[in-house]
Design an enzyme around this catalytic site. Structure first.
Site: not given
Ligand SMILES: NC(=O)c1ccc[n+]([C@@H]2O[C@H](COP(=O)([O-])OP(=O)(O)OC[C@H]3O[C@@H](n4cnc5c(N)ncnc54)[C@H](O)[C@@H]3O)[C@@H](O)[C@H]2O)c1
Length: 476
Positions: A168, A223, A279
Protein backbone atom coordinates in the site's frame (compact mmCIF):
# COMPACT_ATOMS: atom_id res chain seq x y z
CA UNK A 1 -11.12 -15.91 -14.37
CA UNK A 2 -11.32 -16.34 -10.59
CA UNK A 3 -14.34 -14.36 -9.35
CA UNK A 4 -14.08 -12.58 -6.02
CA UNK A 5 -17.32 -12.20 -4.05
CA UNK A 6 -16.06 -12.08 -0.49
CA UNK A 7 -13.04 -10.26 0.86
CA UNK A 8 -11.69 -10.49 4.39
CA UNK A 9 -9.08 -8.03 5.60
CA UNK A 10 -7.12 -8.97 8.72
CA UNK A 11 -6.24 -5.70 10.47
CA UNK A 12 -8.56 -2.68 10.82
CA UNK A 13 -5.81 -0.10 11.14
CA UNK A 14 -4.67 2.96 9.21
CA UNK A 15 -4.26 0.83 6.09
CA UNK A 16 -6.85 -1.93 6.44
CA UNK A 17 -9.73 0.44 7.33
CA UNK A 18 -9.41 3.07 4.58
CA UNK A 19 -8.28 0.58 1.89
CA UNK A 20 -11.21 -1.73 2.44
CA UNK A 21 -13.64 1.19 2.69
CA UNK A 22 -12.58 2.34 -0.78
CA UNK A 23 -12.76 -1.20 -2.24
CA UNK A 24 -16.28 -1.61 -0.80
CA UNK A 25 -17.30 1.77 -2.17
CA UNK A 26 -15.98 1.03 -5.66
CA UNK A 27 -17.15 -2.60 -5.82
CA UNK A 28 -20.73 -2.74 -4.49
CA UNK A 29 -21.07 -6.41 -5.53
CA UNK A 30 -18.16 -7.51 -3.31
CA UNK A 31 -18.80 -8.15 0.36
CA UNK A 32 -15.92 -6.71 2.38
CA UNK A 33 -15.26 -7.81 5.97
CA UNK A 34 -12.61 -6.07 8.04
CA UNK A 35 -11.62 -8.04 11.13
CA UNK A 36 -9.38 -7.25 14.05
CA UNK A 37 -8.46 -8.72 17.42
CA UNK A 38 -8.73 -5.25 18.97
CA UNK A 39 -12.34 -5.13 20.16
CA UNK A 40 -12.19 -1.46 21.11
CA UNK A 41 -11.03 -0.50 17.63
CA UNK A 42 -13.83 -2.50 16.02
CA UNK A 43 -16.39 -0.86 18.35
CA UNK A 44 -15.19 2.52 17.15
CA UNK A 45 -15.45 1.46 13.49
CA UNK A 46 -19.08 0.51 14.21
CA UNK A 47 -19.90 3.64 16.23
CA UNK A 48 -23.06 5.38 15.00
CA UNK A 49 -21.36 8.72 15.52
CA UNK A 50 -18.91 8.91 12.63
CA UNK A 51 -16.78 11.37 14.60
CA UNK A 52 -15.76 8.42 16.78
CA UNK A 53 -14.19 6.33 14.01
CA UNK A 54 -10.77 5.19 15.23
CA UNK A 55 -8.99 6.86 12.34
CA UNK A 56 -9.34 10.39 11.09
CA UNK A 57 -8.82 10.79 7.34
CA UNK A 58 -10.55 13.39 5.18
CA UNK A 59 -13.34 11.66 3.20
CA UNK A 60 -13.25 8.40 5.18
CA UNK A 61 -16.34 8.98 7.34
CA UNK A 62 -18.46 9.71 4.24
CA UNK A 63 -17.47 6.38 2.65
CA UNK A 64 -18.07 4.46 5.87
CA UNK A 65 -21.48 6.14 6.08
CA UNK A 66 -22.32 4.99 2.52
CA UNK A 67 -21.12 1.39 2.78
CA UNK A 68 -21.13 0.27 6.41
CA UNK A 69 -23.53 -2.59 7.10
CA UNK A 70 -24.26 -2.80 3.36
CA UNK A 71 -21.15 -4.37 1.85
CA UNK A 72 -18.58 -3.15 4.40
CA UNK A 73 -18.53 -4.80 7.82
CA UNK A 74 -16.24 -4.48 10.81
CA UNK A 75 -16.07 -7.32 13.33
CA UNK A 76 -13.93 -9.49 15.55
CA UNK A 77 -15.19 -12.68 13.84
CA UNK A 78 -11.77 -13.49 12.43
CA UNK A 79 -12.33 -17.23 11.94
CA UNK A 80 -15.76 -16.94 10.34
CA UNK A 81 -14.80 -14.17 7.93
CA UNK A 82 -11.63 -15.96 6.81
CA UNK A 83 -13.75 -19.07 6.17
CA UNK A 84 -16.16 -17.15 3.95
CA UNK A 85 -13.51 -15.24 1.99
CA UNK A 86 -12.18 -15.89 -1.54
CA UNK A 87 -9.50 -13.32 -0.95
CA UNK A 88 -7.81 -12.44 2.37
CA UNK A 89 -5.75 -9.28 2.78
CA UNK A 90 -3.16 -9.30 5.55
CA UNK A 91 -2.93 -5.73 6.76
CA UNK A 92 -1.52 -6.13 10.25
CA UNK A 93 1.17 -4.10 11.99
CA UNK A 94 4.84 -4.88 11.28
CA UNK A 95 6.77 -2.71 13.76
CA UNK A 96 10.50 -2.84 14.34
CA UNK A 97 11.55 -5.77 16.50
CA UNK A 98 12.22 -4.77 20.12
CA UNK A 99 14.23 -7.80 21.16
CA UNK A 100 15.94 -10.88 19.81
CA UNK A 101 17.74 -11.34 16.51
CA UNK A 102 17.68 -8.12 14.48
CA UNK A 103 16.24 -6.06 17.39
CA UNK A 104 16.04 -2.34 16.59
CA UNK A 105 16.12 -2.92 12.83
CA UNK A 106 14.32 -6.00 11.52
CA UNK A 107 10.52 -6.07 11.28
CA UNK A 108 8.64 -8.01 13.90
CA UNK A 109 6.65 -10.46 11.83
CA UNK A 110 4.77 -12.15 14.64
CA UNK A 111 1.39 -10.63 13.66
CA UNK A 112 1.90 -11.54 10.00
CA UNK A 113 2.83 -15.09 10.92
CA UNK A 114 -0.17 -15.34 13.23
CA UNK A 115 -2.44 -14.08 10.44
CA UNK A 116 -1.01 -16.65 8.00
CA UNK A 117 -1.64 -19.39 10.56
CA UNK A 118 -5.22 -18.20 11.02
CA UNK A 119 -5.76 -18.31 7.24
CA UNK A 120 -4.17 -21.77 7.08
CA UNK A 121 -6.51 -22.97 9.80
CA UNK A 122 -9.85 -21.38 8.94
CA UNK A 123 -9.96 -20.89 5.16
CA UNK A 124 -12.12 -22.97 2.85
CA UNK A 125 -11.69 -23.88 -0.85
CA UNK A 126 -9.26 -21.75 -2.83
CA UNK A 127 -8.08 -18.54 -1.13
CA UNK A 128 -5.94 -15.79 -2.56
CA UNK A 129 -3.82 -14.32 0.22
CA UNK A 130 -2.68 -10.76 -0.37
CA UNK A 131 0.18 -9.18 1.60
CA UNK A 132 -0.92 -5.60 2.21
CA UNK A 133 1.40 -5.01 5.16
CA UNK A 134 4.88 -3.71 4.33
CA UNK A 135 7.18 -6.68 4.64
CA UNK A 136 10.82 -7.55 4.28
CA UNK A 137 11.77 -9.12 0.97
CA UNK A 138 10.99 -12.84 0.84
CA UNK A 139 8.28 -12.74 3.56
CA UNK A 140 5.86 -14.19 1.03
CA UNK A 141 8.00 -17.31 1.30
CA UNK A 142 7.22 -17.54 5.03
CA UNK A 143 3.51 -17.15 4.34
CA UNK A 144 3.66 -19.66 1.48
CA UNK A 145 5.41 -22.21 3.71
CA UNK A 146 2.75 -21.93 6.39
CA UNK A 147 -0.05 -22.23 3.83
CA UNK A 148 1.66 -25.08 1.96
CA UNK A 149 1.83 -27.20 5.09
CA UNK A 150 -1.90 -26.61 5.59
CA UNK A 151 -2.54 -27.73 1.99
CA UNK A 152 -0.68 -30.94 2.76
CA UNK A 153 -2.55 -31.54 6.02
CA UNK A 154 -4.89 -34.49 5.53
CA UNK A 155 -7.50 -32.96 7.88
CA UNK A 156 -7.71 -29.87 5.71
CA UNK A 157 -8.41 -31.52 2.31
CA UNK A 158 -9.59 -29.41 -0.60
CA UNK A 159 -7.98 -26.14 0.44
CA UNK A 160 -5.45 -24.31 -1.71
CA UNK A 161 -3.78 -20.90 -1.78
CA UNK A 162 -2.08 -18.30 -3.90
CA UNK A 163 0.02 -15.58 -2.34
CA UNK A 164 0.29 -12.08 -3.84
CA UNK A 165 2.11 -8.97 -2.72
CA UNK A 166 0.10 -5.76 -3.05
CA UNK A 167 1.89 -3.12 -0.98
CA UNK A 168 0.00 0.00 0.00
CA UNK A 169 1.40 3.38 -1.02
CA UNK A 170 -1.19 5.62 0.64
CA UNK A 171 0.01 8.50 2.78
CA UNK A 172 -1.85 9.28 5.98
CA UNK A 173 -3.71 12.57 5.76
CA UNK A 174 -4.50 11.98 2.07
CA UNK A 175 -5.31 8.26 2.29
CA UNK A 176 -8.68 8.37 0.55
CA UNK A 177 -7.45 10.54 -2.31
CA UNK A 178 -4.37 8.31 -2.69
CA UNK A 179 -6.55 5.20 -2.78
CA UNK A 180 -9.05 6.66 -5.23
CA UNK A 181 -6.42 8.14 -7.54
CA UNK A 182 -3.25 6.09 -6.99
CA UNK A 183 -0.07 6.79 -8.96
CA UNK A 184 0.13 3.03 -9.44
CA UNK A 185 -1.06 -0.24 -7.95
CA UNK A 186 1.56 -2.93 -7.62
CA UNK A 187 0.66 -6.60 -7.83
CA UNK A 188 3.49 -9.05 -7.27
CA UNK A 189 2.99 -12.75 -7.78
CA UNK A 190 3.70 -15.84 -9.83
CA UNK A 191 0.22 -17.05 -10.71
CA UNK A 192 -1.32 -14.95 -13.44
CA UNK A 193 -4.88 -16.08 -12.60
CA UNK A 194 -4.59 -14.86 -9.03
CA UNK A 195 -2.92 -11.65 -10.20
CA UNK A 196 -5.76 -11.08 -12.69
CA UNK A 197 -8.34 -11.62 -9.94
CA UNK A 198 -6.84 -8.78 -7.91
CA UNK A 199 -6.40 -6.72 -11.09
CA UNK A 200 -10.12 -7.09 -11.78
CA UNK A 201 -10.90 -5.41 -8.45
CA UNK A 202 -8.62 -2.40 -8.90
CA UNK A 203 -9.46 -1.96 -12.58
CA UNK A 204 -12.98 -0.88 -11.60
CA UNK A 205 -11.56 2.53 -10.77
CA UNK A 206 -7.85 2.56 -11.64
CA UNK A 207 -6.79 2.79 -15.29
CA UNK A 208 -5.12 -0.39 -16.55
CA UNK A 209 -1.73 1.20 -17.35
CA UNK A 210 -1.40 2.13 -13.66
CA UNK A 211 -1.74 -1.47 -12.46
CA UNK A 212 1.73 -2.98 -12.60
CA UNK A 213 2.57 -6.68 -12.46
CA UNK A 214 5.97 -7.68 -11.03
CA UNK A 215 7.48 -10.71 -9.46
CA UNK A 216 6.67 -11.03 -5.77
CA UNK A 217 10.15 -10.08 -4.49
CA UNK A 218 10.33 -6.92 -6.63
CA UNK A 219 6.95 -5.88 -5.26
CA UNK A 220 8.08 -6.33 -1.65
CA UNK A 221 11.36 -4.49 -2.26
CA UNK A 222 9.66 -1.69 -4.22
CA UNK A 223 7.61 -0.70 -1.18
CA UNK A 224 10.64 -0.48 1.12
CA UNK A 225 12.52 1.41 -1.59
CA UNK A 226 9.72 3.93 -2.14
CA UNK A 227 9.63 4.80 1.56
CA UNK A 228 13.42 4.92 1.79
CA UNK A 229 13.61 7.36 -1.16
CA UNK A 230 10.90 9.61 0.30
CA UNK A 231 12.49 9.68 3.76
CA UNK A 232 15.87 10.31 2.17
CA UNK A 233 14.50 13.44 0.50
CA UNK A 234 13.27 14.74 3.85
CA UNK A 235 16.61 14.11 5.53
CA UNK A 236 18.36 15.71 2.55
CA UNK A 237 16.33 18.91 2.73
CA UNK A 238 16.54 19.03 6.54
CA UNK A 239 20.32 18.78 6.30
CA UNK A 240 20.26 21.71 3.87
CA UNK A 241 17.96 23.62 6.27
CA UNK A 242 20.70 23.47 8.89
CA UNK A 243 23.16 24.72 6.26
CA UNK A 244 20.82 27.58 5.39
CA UNK A 245 20.57 28.65 9.03
CA UNK A 246 24.36 28.65 9.26
CA UNK A 247 24.99 30.54 6.02
CA UNK A 248 22.17 33.09 5.75
CA UNK A 249 20.35 31.21 2.98
CA UNK A 250 16.63 30.33 3.09
CA UNK A 251 15.64 26.70 2.62
CA UNK A 252 12.33 27.64 0.97
CA UNK A 253 14.23 29.53 -1.73
CA UNK A 254 16.70 26.68 -2.14
CA UNK A 255 13.81 24.16 -2.39
CA UNK A 256 12.06 26.25 -5.00
CA UNK A 257 15.25 26.63 -6.98
CA UNK A 258 16.06 22.92 -7.04
CA UNK A 259 12.44 21.75 -7.26
CA UNK A 260 11.97 23.43 -10.64
CA UNK A 261 14.64 21.10 -12.02
CA UNK A 262 12.48 18.43 -13.65
CA UNK A 263 15.03 15.76 -12.76
CA UNK A 264 14.54 16.57 -9.06
CA UNK A 265 10.86 17.61 -8.91
CA UNK A 266 9.23 19.77 -6.27
CA UNK A 267 7.54 17.22 -3.97
CA UNK A 268 8.93 16.23 -0.57
CA UNK A 269 11.22 19.25 -0.45
CA UNK A 270 9.61 20.99 2.54
CA UNK A 271 11.87 21.16 5.54
CA UNK A 272 10.14 20.36 8.83
CA UNK A 273 10.76 18.92 12.30
CA UNK A 274 11.95 15.58 10.87
CA UNK A 275 10.00 12.71 9.38
CA UNK A 276 7.59 10.71 11.53
CA UNK A 277 4.79 8.25 10.96
CA UNK A 278 4.78 4.54 11.49
CA UNK A 279 6.55 3.64 8.26
CA UNK A 280 9.58 5.64 7.16
CA UNK A 281 11.94 4.86 10.01
CA UNK A 282 10.87 1.24 10.35
CA UNK A 283 11.06 0.56 6.62
CA UNK A 284 14.52 2.10 6.26
CA UNK A 285 15.78 0.18 9.29
CA UNK A 286 14.38 -2.94 7.69
CA UNK A 287 16.31 -2.15 4.51
CA UNK A 288 19.44 -1.59 6.60
CA UNK A 289 18.93 -4.95 8.28
CA UNK A 290 18.47 -6.73 4.96
CA UNK A 291 21.57 -5.05 3.46
CA UNK A 292 23.63 -6.10 6.49
CA UNK A 293 22.24 -9.62 6.23
CA UNK A 294 23.42 -9.83 2.63
CA UNK A 295 26.86 -8.38 3.56
CA UNK A 296 26.17 -5.08 1.77
CA UNK A 297 27.60 -2.88 4.50
CA UNK A 298 28.05 0.29 2.42
CA UNK A 299 24.42 0.06 1.36
CA UNK A 300 23.39 -0.42 5.00
CA UNK A 301 25.47 2.59 6.13
CA UNK A 302 24.03 4.79 3.38
CA UNK A 303 20.42 4.19 4.46
CA UNK A 304 21.25 4.23 8.18
CA UNK A 305 22.58 7.79 7.75
CA UNK A 306 19.10 8.92 6.62
CA UNK A 307 17.69 7.85 10.01
CA UNK A 308 20.67 9.28 11.91
CA UNK A 309 20.19 12.67 10.25
CA UNK A 310 16.50 12.63 11.20
CA UNK A 311 17.27 11.88 14.88
CA UNK A 312 19.91 14.60 14.94
CA UNK A 313 17.54 17.11 13.38
CA UNK A 314 14.76 16.52 15.96
CA UNK A 315 17.27 16.84 18.76
CA UNK A 316 18.66 20.02 17.17
CA UNK A 317 15.21 21.67 17.43
CA UNK A 318 14.77 21.08 21.17
CA UNK A 319 18.33 22.24 21.84
CA UNK A 320 17.74 25.34 19.78
CA UNK A 321 14.60 26.23 21.76
CA UNK A 322 16.56 26.01 25.01
CA UNK A 323 19.42 28.06 23.59
CA UNK A 324 17.17 30.85 22.29
CA UNK A 325 15.32 31.04 25.63
CA UNK A 326 18.53 32.25 27.28
CA UNK A 327 19.91 28.74 27.86
CA UNK A 328 17.17 27.53 30.19
CA UNK A 329 13.51 26.59 29.92
CA UNK A 330 13.07 25.60 33.56
CA UNK A 331 9.61 26.74 34.71
CA UNK A 332 8.94 28.47 31.38
CA UNK A 333 5.61 27.92 29.70
CA UNK A 334 5.97 26.67 26.13
CA UNK A 335 2.91 26.17 23.94
CA UNK A 336 3.27 23.24 21.54
CA UNK A 337 0.99 23.48 18.51
CA UNK A 338 0.43 20.07 16.95
CA UNK A 339 1.30 16.59 18.12
CA UNK A 340 0.27 14.43 15.11
CA UNK A 341 3.18 13.52 12.87
CA UNK A 342 1.55 15.53 10.08
CA UNK A 343 -1.67 17.42 9.45
CA UNK A 344 -5.00 15.72 8.67
CA UNK A 345 -4.29 12.59 10.67
CA UNK A 346 -4.67 11.63 14.33
CA UNK A 347 -1.65 9.32 14.05
CA UNK A 348 1.24 10.18 16.36
CA UNK A 349 3.48 7.19 15.74
CA UNK A 350 7.12 8.35 15.51
CA UNK A 351 5.93 11.97 15.55
CA UNK A 352 8.82 14.42 15.99
CA UNK A 353 6.67 16.06 18.70
CA UNK A 354 7.20 13.09 21.03
CA UNK A 355 10.97 13.41 21.35
CA UNK A 356 10.93 17.20 21.24
CA UNK A 357 8.33 17.42 24.06
CA UNK A 358 10.15 14.81 26.14
CA UNK A 359 13.42 16.74 25.75
CA UNK A 360 11.78 20.01 26.81
CA UNK A 361 10.02 18.38 29.78
CA UNK A 362 13.38 16.91 30.82
CA UNK A 363 14.81 20.42 30.66
CA UNK A 364 12.14 21.56 33.14
CA UNK A 365 9.78 23.39 30.78
CA UNK A 366 6.05 23.70 31.44
CA UNK A 367 4.53 22.32 28.21
CA UNK A 368 0.97 23.10 27.01
CA UNK A 369 0.02 20.91 24.07
CA UNK A 370 -2.77 21.52 21.55
CA UNK A 371 -3.79 19.27 18.67
CA UNK A 372 -7.19 19.31 16.96
CA UNK A 373 -7.37 15.53 16.44
CA UNK A 374 -5.03 13.79 18.87
CA UNK A 375 -6.45 12.83 22.28
CA UNK A 376 -4.90 13.58 25.66
CA UNK A 377 -4.75 9.86 26.37
CA UNK A 378 -2.72 9.23 23.22
CA UNK A 379 -0.26 11.97 24.17
CA UNK A 380 0.02 10.47 27.65
CA UNK A 381 0.88 7.08 26.11
CA UNK A 382 3.43 8.62 23.75
CA UNK A 383 5.16 10.72 26.41
CA UNK A 384 4.95 7.81 28.86
CA UNK A 385 3.86 10.15 31.65
CA UNK A 386 0.61 11.54 32.99
CA UNK A 387 -0.09 15.28 32.74
CA UNK A 388 0.70 17.46 35.73
CA UNK A 389 -2.97 18.11 36.56
CA UNK A 390 -3.33 14.43 37.50
CA UNK A 391 -0.74 14.75 40.26
CA UNK A 392 -3.28 14.92 43.10
CA UNK A 393 -5.40 12.11 41.67
CA UNK A 394 -2.35 9.87 41.34
CA UNK A 395 -1.19 10.70 44.88
CA UNK A 396 -4.67 10.02 46.30
CA UNK A 397 -4.94 6.66 44.58
CA UNK A 398 -1.33 5.84 45.40
CA UNK A 399 -0.66 5.05 41.77
CA UNK A 400 2.90 4.76 40.57
CA UNK A 401 2.39 6.69 37.34
CA UNK A 402 5.17 8.91 36.11
CA UNK A 403 4.07 12.54 36.03
CA UNK A 404 5.41 15.15 33.63
CA UNK A 405 5.03 18.91 33.55
CA UNK A 406 2.71 18.96 30.56
CA UNK A 407 -0.94 19.74 29.98
CA UNK A 408 -3.31 19.24 27.10
CA UNK A 409 -5.79 21.79 25.85
CA UNK A 410 -8.59 21.38 23.34
CA UNK A 411 -8.88 25.10 22.99
CA UNK A 412 -6.34 27.51 21.58
CA UNK A 413 -6.80 29.87 24.49
CA UNK A 414 -3.48 28.84 26.05
CA UNK A 415 -1.00 31.60 25.30
CA UNK A 416 -1.24 33.46 28.62
CA UNK A 417 2.25 34.12 30.01
CA UNK A 418 3.89 31.77 27.52
CA UNK A 419 7.57 32.29 26.79
CA UNK A 420 7.40 30.53 23.47
CA UNK A 421 5.16 28.84 20.90
CA UNK A 422 6.55 25.80 19.11
CA UNK A 423 4.74 24.83 15.90
CA UNK A 424 5.22 21.16 15.08
CA UNK A 425 2.24 20.13 12.89
CA UNK A 426 0.99 22.08 9.89
CA UNK A 427 -2.72 22.11 10.87
CA UNK A 428 -4.76 24.64 8.89
CA UNK A 429 -6.01 26.39 12.06
CA UNK A 430 -2.46 27.41 12.99
CA UNK A 431 -1.95 29.29 9.73
CA UNK A 432 -4.43 32.02 10.66
CA UNK A 433 -3.30 32.72 14.20
CA UNK A 434 -3.60 36.39 15.12
CA UNK A 435 -0.09 37.01 16.39
CA UNK A 436 -0.76 40.62 17.37
CA UNK A 437 -3.52 39.49 19.73
CA UNK A 438 -1.49 36.57 21.08
CA UNK A 439 1.67 38.58 21.66
CA UNK A 440 -0.27 40.75 24.15
CA UNK A 441 -0.83 37.67 26.30
CA UNK A 442 2.69 36.25 26.06
CA UNK A 443 5.76 37.17 28.07
CA UNK A 444 8.12 39.78 26.75
CA UNK A 445 10.43 38.92 25.04
CA UNK A 446 8.77 35.83 23.60
CA UNK A 447 9.54 33.46 20.76
CA UNK A 448 7.73 31.67 17.97
CA UNK A 449 9.55 28.55 16.77
CA UNK A 450 8.03 27.53 13.48
CA UNK A 451 9.28 24.08 12.48
CA UNK A 452 6.74 23.86 9.63
CA UNK A 453 7.10 27.23 7.89
CA UNK A 454 3.42 27.99 8.26
CA UNK A 455 3.65 31.47 9.73
CA UNK A 456 3.89 34.68 7.79
CA UNK A 457 7.18 36.11 9.16
CA UNK A 458 6.10 39.71 8.64
CA UNK A 459 2.99 39.16 10.80
CA UNK A 460 4.93 37.50 13.62
CA UNK A 461 7.63 40.13 13.58
CA UNK A 462 5.16 43.01 13.45
CA UNK A 463 3.65 41.55 16.65
CA UNK A 464 7.04 42.12 18.24
CA UNK A 465 7.70 38.42 18.66
CA UNK A 466 11.05 36.80 17.92
CA UNK A 467 10.77 34.24 15.14
CA UNK A 468 12.81 31.16 14.30
CA UNK A 469 11.77 29.30 11.16
CA UNK A 470 13.34 26.05 10.14
CA UNK A 471 16.01 26.67 7.51
CA UNK A 472 15.70 30.43 7.62
CA UNK A 473 19.17 31.91 7.83
CA UNK A 474 17.81 35.39 7.20
CA UNK A 475 15.92 35.77 10.52
CA UNK A 476 17.63 37.55 13.39
N1 LIG B 1 0.09 3.64 8.19
C1 LIG B 1 0.53 3.90 6.98
O1 LIG B 1 0.60 5.03 6.54
C2 LIG B 1 0.96 2.77 6.07
C3 LIG B 1 1.08 3.01 4.71
C4 LIG B 1 1.45 1.95 3.88
C5 LIG B 1 1.73 0.70 4.43
N2 LIG B 1 1.64 0.52 5.78
C6 LIG B 1 1.89 -0.83 6.31
O2 LIG B 1 0.64 -1.47 6.50
C7 LIG B 1 0.70 -2.33 7.65
C8 LIG B 1 -0.40 -1.96 8.63
O3 LIG B 1 -0.16 -0.63 9.06
P1 LIG B 1 -1.23 0.18 9.91
O4 LIG B 1 -0.71 1.56 10.02
O5 LIG B 1 -2.60 -0.06 9.34
O6 LIG B 1 -1.11 -0.59 11.32
P2 LIG B 1 -2.10 -0.49 12.56
O7 LIG B 1 -1.28 -0.82 13.75
O8 LIG B 1 -2.87 0.78 12.52
O9 LIG B 1 -3.17 -1.67 12.32
C9 LIG B 1 -2.88 -3.03 12.36
C10 LIG B 1 -4.06 -3.76 12.98
O10 LIG B 1 -3.85 -5.16 12.86
C11 LIG B 1 -4.46 -5.79 13.97
N3 LIG B 1 -3.97 -7.16 14.13
C12 LIG B 1 -2.72 -7.57 14.44
N4 LIG B 1 -2.66 -8.93 14.45
C13 LIG B 1 -3.90 -9.37 14.14
C14 LIG B 1 -4.47 -10.67 13.98
N5 LIG B 1 -3.75 -11.76 14.13
N6 LIG B 1 -5.79 -10.78 13.67
C15 LIG B 1 -6.55 -9.66 13.50
N7 LIG B 1 -6.05 -8.40 13.62
C16 LIG B 1 -4.75 -8.26 13.93
C17 LIG B 1 -4.08 -4.88 15.13
O11 LIG B 1 -4.92 -5.08 16.24
C18 LIG B 1 -4.25 -3.49 14.48
O12 LIG B 1 -5.53 -2.94 14.71
C19 LIG B 1 2.11 -2.19 8.22
O13 LIG B 1 2.90 -3.22 7.67
C20 LIG B 1 2.57 -0.85 7.66
O14 LIG B 1 3.95 -0.80 7.50
C21 LIG B 1 1.23 1.52 6.61
Amino acid sequence: MIKINNICCIGAGYVGGPTMAVIADKCPNINVNVVDIDEERIKKWNDKNLKNLPIFEPGLAEIVDRCRDINLHFSISVEEKIYEADMVFISVNTPTKKKGLGAGKASDLRWVEESARQVAKFSSGHTIVVEKSTLPVRTAEVIQNILRSAEQDNHRRGISFDVLSNPEFLAEGTAIEDLEYPDRVLIGGDNINAMNALHSIYSRWVSKEKILFTNIWSSELAKLTANAFLAQRISSINSIAAMCEATGADVREVSRAIGTDSRIGSKFLDSGPGFGGSCFKKDILNLVYLAEYFGLNEVANFWQSVVNLNNWHQNRISKLVVKKLFGTVTGKKIVVLGFAFKANTNDTRESAAIQICKDLIDEGADIWIHDPKVSKLQIEKDLEMAPIEQLEEIKENKLLSKIGKWRFSKSLDIFDKAHAVLMLTEWKEYKNIDWIDISKKMMNPAWVFDARSITDPSKVESANLNLWRVGDGTSK
